[in-house]
Design a protein around this motif. Structure first.
Motif, PDB file in Angstrom:
ATOM      1  N   ASP A 148     -40.016 -79.566 -27.598  1.00 12.67           N
ATOM      2  CA  ASP A 148     -39.293 -78.344 -27.989  1.00 12.67           C
ATOM      3  C   ASP A 148     -37.874 -78.567 -28.478  1.00 12.67           C
ATOM      4  N   ALA A 149     -37.161 -79.458 -27.752  1.00 12.86           N
ATOM      5  CA  ALA A 149     -35.708 -79.454 -27.959  1.00 12.86           C
ATOM      6  C   ALA A 149     -35.140 -80.706 -27.302  1.00 12.86           C
ATOM      7  N   ASP A 151     -35.506 -81.155 -24.280  1.00 10.64           N
ATOM      8  CA  ASP A 151     -36.511 -81.415 -23.239  1.00 10.64           C
ATOM      9  C   ASP A 151     -37.862 -81.667 -23.901  1.00 10.64           C
ATOM     10  N   PHE A 212     -37.740 -79.969 -15.280  1.00  6.43           N
ATOM     11  CA  PHE A 212     -37.171 -80.870 -16.284  1.00  6.43           C
ATOM     12  C   PHE A 212     -37.007 -82.266 -15.677  1.00  6.43           C
ATOM     13  N   GLY A 288     -38.143 -74.327 -19.400  1.00  6.06           N
ATOM     14  CA  GLY A 288     -37.714 -73.195 -20.225  1.00  6.06           C
ATOM     15  C   GLY A 288     -38.610 -71.980 -20.100  1.00  6.06           C
ATOM     16  N   GLY A 289     -38.002 -70.783 -20.201  1.00  5.42           N
ATOM     17  CA  GLY A 289     -38.771 -69.571 -19.997  1.00  5.42           C
ATOM     18  C   GLY A 289     -39.205 -68.889 -21.273  1.00  5.42           C
ATOM     19  N   TRP A 338     -24.476 -53.011 -30.148  1.00  2.00           N
ATOM     20  CA  TRP A 338     -25.092 -53.898 -31.142  1.00  2.00           C
ATOM     21  C   TRP A 338     -26.541 -54.201 -30.806  1.00  2.00           C
ATOM     22  N   TRP A 348     -36.268 -66.294 -32.208  1.00  2.00           N
ATOM     23  CA  TRP A 348     -37.491 -66.550 -31.419  1.00  2.00           C
ATOM     24  C   TRP A 348     -37.851 -65.328 -30.581  1.00  2.00           C
ATOM     25  N   ARG A 400     -21.666 -61.875 -32.356  1.00  2.77           N
ATOM     26  CA  ARG A 400     -21.315 -62.489 -31.086  1.00  2.77           C
ATOM     27  C   ARG A 400     -21.755 -63.939 -31.163  1.00  2.77           C
ATOM     28  N   PHE A 402     -23.507 -66.841 -29.237  1.00  2.00           N
ATOM     29  CA  PHE A 402     -24.224 -67.172 -28.003  1.00  2.00           C
ATOM     30  C   PHE A 402     -25.135 -68.380 -28.201  1.00  2.00           C
ATOM     31  N   TRP A 403     -25.822 -68.736 -27.170  1.00  2.00           N
ATOM     32  CA  TRP A 403     -26.664 -69.939 -27.116  1.00  2.00           C
ATOM     33  C   TRP A 403     -27.546 -70.026 -28.347  1.00  2.00           C
ATOM     34  N   GLN A 486     -22.786 -71.172 -20.431  1.00  2.00           N
ATOM     35  CA  GLN A 486     -23.905 -71.115 -19.495  1.00  2.00           C
ATOM     36  C   GLN A 486     -24.321 -72.470 -18.951  1.00  2.00           C
ATOM     37  N   TYR A 510     -25.917 -78.160 -22.370  1.00  2.00           N
ATOM     38  CA  TYR A 510     -27.135 -77.691 -23.043  1.00  2.00           C
ATOM     39  C   TYR A 510     -26.956 -76.302 -23.665  1.00  2.00           C
ATOM     40  N   TRP A 519     -34.160 -74.400 -34.356  1.00  2.00           N
ATOM     41  CA  TRP A 519     -32.819 -74.311 -34.945  1.00  2.00           C
ATOM     42  C   TRP A 519     -32.789 -75.162 -36.197  1.00  2.00           C
TER      43      TRP A 519
END
Ligand code: G3I
Ligand code: 9MR
Ligand code: ZN
Length: 534
Positions: A148-149, A151, A212, A288-289, A338, A348, A400, A402-403, A486, A510, A519
């Motif tokens: 995935d990433a 991980d 993980f 990951g969720g 927003w 996603w 904004r 964010f992650w 985070q 992370y 991404w």
């Protein structure tokens, strides 16, 4: 001792000769009002005036634009201003081919379940051990798919978004970039997705270990795996993605194309007869969720994608009902105005734009007023994004930060490029190009966020193979700044920083410096669609 490059930010990969060319200069004592473009001998080849300074809430400093769009000579230059000098600025054609190949090669290097042949990143087949089927006494073996990433989990929601972007990129770059077989690479993920479907058509949310692992190469994560419960989001994303993907294989492998379509229809039939099932990790699983408490966009995407393949008008009717219901029942949260319940997006967690784009590409299958309504929705989104860009110090589309913000600005660029296709309005094309400039160097960190590319690029991503080898795999887009802080490294180092500076090139961060297949994929799409490969 001042760092000569600290105040001037440029796209470190390059600029197309006939397109807009912007550099950004953060204010410094004695900053003059003009800038120069110098050639490699230091000779001034162009001079221009700095634009008005903009100080926005994302970077909290005054930033000037240095527009050298009317200079189109090809070559390597630097932007100079008040004794400061940028990283090298390339102007020319075909400057994006190496970058494009490296961001695509990331997928091949991320393959799971088969040997990866590469001098540095190669490894024997990994994650071939049996997986528990969560909630049962049964076990199964499901190999394949991309890690995935940072991980090694394999998540349906992430993989389907990635496939959509790569196939849409292929539609624009397939002929230009023959060195990399996008359809073959995507087929690797599709073959895995087919294994993730249950007998009744439902799709398991993910397969990973229970927790993980450390920063080891993939073949050394040998703990037991678990097939997580099915979810509506995974099943609907699966249906929409495989129906769309089936068209790409019809000529080369009709049987495979038919298999994809049959699986999509089976997933849709499960969706039709089952209530929403929102995924969240059972307590025994901590990987990951990709949780999502609103699956109306996924159901919409699936119905749109299957409708254009089957022409079954009942599906279109249901898709539009979902859309209209969400808009009708919209409750604006005064604390988060927003956060609309319905807006076209490629993220996603909100995949509605894939459905809307698929419908808009099939104008002949839509009542004219519906076509106009959907086109209007995309234009409204594009106009809003352009207004955000125009007011932003670095011409970015963040409302904004964010992650995964770097992936987000590429997804927003996709909205702009769809609007450009629909209208031919150049502001949309240019706005998308500014998002690419941003991730490639026009940012307050003065970094190219794609590893192994550009002059000053991310070196320590949160990526297990890179961490294990203590060197960086090229071609990965870092998730980028996140004001949410985070992770502990972000909290310890970035507290108090303005949003666009909430990034640290540290393997432990992370939430600001991981990489992800979804991404890279909108970045692949944006480069292909902007035509930077030609
Ligand atoms: O969407 C809201 C936005 O409306 C709000 O303004 C903003 C600030 O509060 O938050 C946004 O939500 C964020 C969401 O990402 C946006 O996609 C959440 O705060 C943030 O927690 C969430 O982070 C996700 C992260 O997992 C933690 O769940 C990332 O999207 C997601 O990319 C990341 O995915 C991980 C996988 O779980 C495991 N594999 C690595 C992968 C990448 O880090
Ligand atoms: O490496 C994990 C990364 O892929 C996830 O995005 C992140 C959030 O779920 O979690 C990372 O794993 C960390 C875990 O959350 C906390 N202990 C340290 C793990 C490695 O950094
Ligand atoms: Zn693996």
């Amino acid at each position: 001792m001042k760092n000569k490059t600290e105040h001037i930010f440029v796209n470190q990969i390059g600029y197309a000769p006939a397109e807009k060319k912007l550099a950004f200069i953060s204010n410094f004592d004695g900053c003059p009002k003009e800038f120069n473009l110098c050639d490699s001998t230091g000779k001034v080849v162009y001079s221009g005036k700095l634009g008005d300074g903009i100080k926005d809430a994302l970077c909290e400093e005054e930033v000037f634009c240095a527009d050298f769009s009317d200079f189109s000579e090809e070559g390597s230059f630097t932007v100079c201003c008040g004794g400061f000098e940028s990283y090298p600025v390339k102007i020319g054609k075909n400057l994006y081919n190496d970058l494009y190949k490296s961001i695509l090669n990331y997928y091949t290097l991320s393959r799971c379940g088969e040997e990866v042949s590469d001098k540095k990143w190669g490894h024997p087949a990994c994650h071939t051990v049996e997986a528990d089927i969560y909630g049962t006494d049964l076990k199964t073996t499901i190999t394949g798919g991309w890690h995935d990433a940072g991980d090694y989990g394999r998540y349906v929601v992430a993989g389907t978004k990635t496939i959509m972007d790569l196939l849409m990129a292929y539609e624009n770059s397939g002929s230009v970039y023959s060195d990399f077989d996008i359809l073959d690479e995507v087929r690797f993920e599709l073959e895995w997705l087919l294994k993730m479907q249950r007998e009744d058509g439902a799709v398991y949310h993910k397969i990973s270990c229970y927790h993980f692992c450390g920063f080891v190469f993939p073949q050394f994560e040998t703990e037991k795996q678990v097939l997580a419960p099915v979810s509506t989001a995974a099943t609907a994303d699966f249906a929409g993605c495989l129906a769309f993907a089936s068209s790409f294989y019809e000529n080369q492998d009709k049987a495979f194309a038919d298999k994809l379509m049959a699986a999509a229809l089976k997933a849709q039939s499960y969706l039709d007869s089952n209530e929403d099932n929102f995924y969240s990790n059972p307590k025994e699983i901590t990987t990951g969720g990709y949780g999502d408490m609103n699956v109306s966009d996924e159901r919409y995407f699936a119905l749109c994608s299957i409708y254009v393949k089957t022409k079954d008008e009942a599906l279109l009717k249901r898709a539009i009902e979902i859309r209209l219901k969400a808009i009708r029942e919209e409750v604006i949260d005064p604390k988060a105005p927003w956060r609309r319940t319905w807006f076209e997006s490629y993220s996603w967690g909100n995949v509605s734009a894939y459905g809307t784009e698929i419908l808009l590409r099939n104008k002949e299958l839509l009542p004219s007023e519906l076509y106009e309504e959907l086109k209007g929705a995309i234009i409204t989104r594009a106009e809003k994004i352009v207004s955000v860009i125009n007011a932003a110090s670095y011409k970015t589309s963040h409302e904004r930060v964010f992650w995964g913000s770097n992936g987000m600005v590429c997804d927003e660029a996709h909205i702009l490029l769809l609007a450009y296709d629909l209208t031919g309005k150049k502001d949309y094309f240019d706005g998308a190009a500014r998002q690419l400039d941003y991730v490639l160097g026009c940012n307050p960190i003065n970094i190219c966020y794609v590893t192994g590319n550009g002059t000053n690029s991310v070196k320590n991503p949160h990526h297990r193979p890179s961490g294990a080898l203590k060197t960086v795999m090229p071609g990965m887009l870092s998730g980028g700044p996140s004001a949410g802080l985070q992770d502990e490294v972000a909290r310890n180092n970035l507290t108090g920083q303005p949003p666009l500076k909430c990034f640290i090139d540290h393997v432990g961060s992370y939430s600001t410096n991981e990489v992800a297949i979804y991404w890279n994929s909108p970045l692949v799409y944006v480069i292909a669609k902007l035509g930077y490969l030609k």
